[in-house]
Design a protein around this motif. Sequence first.
Motif, mmCIF file in Angstrom:
data_model
loop_
_atom_site.group_PDB
_atom_site.id
_atom_site.type_symbol
_atom_site.label_atom_id
_atom_site.label_comp_id
_atom_site.label_asym_id
_atom_site.label_seq_id
_atom_site.Cartn_x
_atom_site.Cartn_y
_atom_site.Cartn_z
ATOM 1 N N ASN A 44 -0.124 7.058 7.106
ATOM 2 C CA ASN A 44 0.811 6.427 8.162
ATOM 3 C C ASN A 44 0.070 4.861 8.535
ATOM 4 O O ASN A 44 0.844 4.113 8.619
ATOM 5 N N TYR A 45 -1.233 4.801 8.512
ATOM 6 C CA TYR A 45 -1.784 3.331 8.671
ATOM 7 C C TYR A 45 -1.411 2.748 7.714
ATOM 8 O O TYR A 45 -1.084 1.381 7.877
ATOM 9 N N LEU A 46 -1.348 3.069 6.335
ATOM 10 C CA LEU A 46 -1.060 2.005 5.283
ATOM 11 C C LEU A 46 0.607 1.499 5.254
ATOM 12 O O LEU A 46 0.688 0.582 4.814
ATOM 13 N N ASN A 47 1.312 2.829 5.770
ATOM 14 C CA ASN A 47 2.576 2.454 5.746
ATOM 15 C C ASN A 47 3.405 1.478 6.983
ATOM 16 O O ASN A 47 4.365 1.090 7.100
ATOM 17 N N ASP A 48 2.268 1.268 7.878
ATOM 18 C CA ASP A 48 2.731 0.666 9.230
ATOM 19 C C ASP A 48 2.435 -0.868 8.954
ATOM 20 O O ASP A 48 2.766 -1.668 9.978
ATOM 21 N N SER A 49 2.293 -1.395 7.966
ATOM 22 C CA SER A 49 2.215 -2.678 7.664
ATOM 23 C C SER A 49 3.739 -3.395 7.778
ATOM 24 O O SER A 49 4.649 -3.129 6.734
ATOM 25 N N GLN A 56 9.775 -3.998 1.292
ATOM 26 C CA GLN A 56 10.673 -2.678 0.930
ATOM 27 C C GLN A 56 12.094 -2.763 1.404
ATOM 28 O O GLN A 56 12.923 -2.496 0.695
ATOM 29 N N LYS A 57 12.386 -3.342 2.565
ATOM 30 C CA LYS A 57 13.502 -3.600 3.063
ATOM 31 C C LYS A 57 14.648 -4.501 2.152
ATOM 32 O O LYS A 57 15.599 -4.061 1.737
ATOM 33 N N GLN A 58 13.696 -5.657 1.868
ATOM 34 C CA GLN A 58 14.563 -6.423 0.688
ATOM 35 C C GLN A 58 14.842 -5.848 -0.461
ATOM 36 O O GLN A 58 15.649 -5.935 -0.967
ATOM 37 N N TYR A 59 13.626 -5.053 -1.041
ATOM 38 C CA TYR A 59 13.784 -4.226 -2.356
ATOM 39 C C TYR A 59 14.902 -3.431 -2.294
ATOM 40 O O TYR A 59 15.806 -3.224 -3.004
ATOM 41 N N LEU A 123 18.700 3.103 -11.080
ATOM 42 C CA LEU A 123 18.699 2.488 -9.654
ATOM 43 C C LEU A 123 18.810 3.206 -8.513
ATOM 44 O O LEU A 123 17.928 3.251 -7.406
ATOM 45 N N ARG A 124 19.440 4.467 -8.559
ATOM 46 C CA ARG A 124 19.628 5.268 -7.657
ATOM 47 C C ARG A 124 18.283 6.259 -7.282
ATOM 48 O O ARG A 124 17.760 6.394 -6.412
ATOM 49 N N LEU A 125 17.651 6.422 -8.569
ATOM 50 C CA LEU A 125 16.343 7.052 -8.367
ATOM 51 C C LEU A 125 15.324 6.247 -7.997
ATOM 52 O O LEU A 125 14.347 6.545 -6.898
ATOM 53 N N ASN A 130 11.472 4.833 -3.191
ATOM 54 C CA ASN A 130 10.936 3.711 -2.527
ATOM 55 C C ASN A 130 11.286 3.921 -0.968
ATOM 56 O O ASN A 130 11.495 3.078 -0.414
ATOM 57 N N ASP A 131 11.496 5.259 -0.524
ATOM 58 C CA ASP A 131 11.732 5.495 0.869
ATOM 59 C C ASP A 131 10.322 5.342 1.662
ATOM 60 O O ASP A 131 10.642 5.140 2.790
ATOM 61 N N LYS A 132 9.359 5.328 1.206
ATOM 62 C CA LYS A 132 8.186 4.920 1.769
ATOM 63 C C LYS A 132 7.333 3.725 0.966
ATOM 64 O O LYS A 132 7.482 3.792 -0.272
ATOM 65 N N ILE A 133 6.562 3.030 1.660
ATOM 66 C CA ILE A 133 5.924 1.808 0.924
ATOM 67 C C ILE A 133 4.743 2.550 0.081
ATOM 68 O O ILE A 133 4.936 2.208 -1.070
ATOM 69 N N ILE A 134 4.055 3.162 0.731
ATOM 70 C CA ILE A 134 3.063 4.065 0.088
ATOM 71 C C ILE A 134 3.219 5.498 0.265
ATOM 72 O O ILE A 134 3.298 6.108 1.206
ATOM 73 N N LYS A 135 3.308 6.235 -1.075
ATOM 74 C CA LYS A 135 3.809 7.480 -1.137
ATOM 75 C C LYS A 135 2.464 8.410 -1.871
ATOM 76 O O LYS A 135 2.062 7.829 -3.042
ATOM 77 N N GLU A 136 2.368 9.791 -1.244
ATOM 78 C CA GLU A 136 1.238 10.222 -1.862
ATOM 79 C C GLU A 136 1.947 10.867 -3.200
ATOM 80 O O GLU A 136 3.102 11.534 -2.957
#
Length: 185
Positions: A44-49, A56-59, A123-125, A130-136
């Motif tokens: 959560n801390y890493l994804n709050d940047s 991510q939004k632009q990608y 592209l759909r994959l 990429n729904d999260k910036i940093i994913k486990e």
Amino acid sequence: MAEDGDLDKIVENEITSKNYPFHLIKFSTSEKTEISKTIEPLLNYLNDSEYFKTIQKQYLENENIKIKANDSIIRQIDKLVEGFSKSVASGSKTDKMVYISDNNQLNEIINTKNGLIGEQGALRLNLINNDKIIKEISTTINSLNTKGINGKRKLILPIMFIVLFVGINVFKNFYKKQIEKRSSL
């Protein structure tokens, strides 16, 4: 990859580090823990940047634009092939008919469509991945500590038994010699 072959230099280099999307974060705790207490707060801390959220939004926006463009091209190819098949089936000679020479352009169009369909799937994959910036990707918690003596009993116990056996025999022999010296006096 580097002039002296130093792996640390390769990983820290900004140019090559972009090619490695997966990184390992490893940390140890002194006691047993739960995912909700350690890993989730860290993610959560890493994804709050804000910076990474903007990227991510632009990608994702770029991926959606590519998907729409590919859909449009695929529809155009379908209309082109459909028009060609209708004109061939009807046998009519219109000035809007597609002319195909021996270069086999229709095959190239179909191959282009197949390539675009494959790209659409990728592209759909990417959108899903990429729904999260940093994913486990993988988590292992409460694993056994194998540092120090832990987990190395296969080596230590036999050596300890041999040393203990030799020590006891040396002590027995010393004790017997001492008894023989006393009894000879």
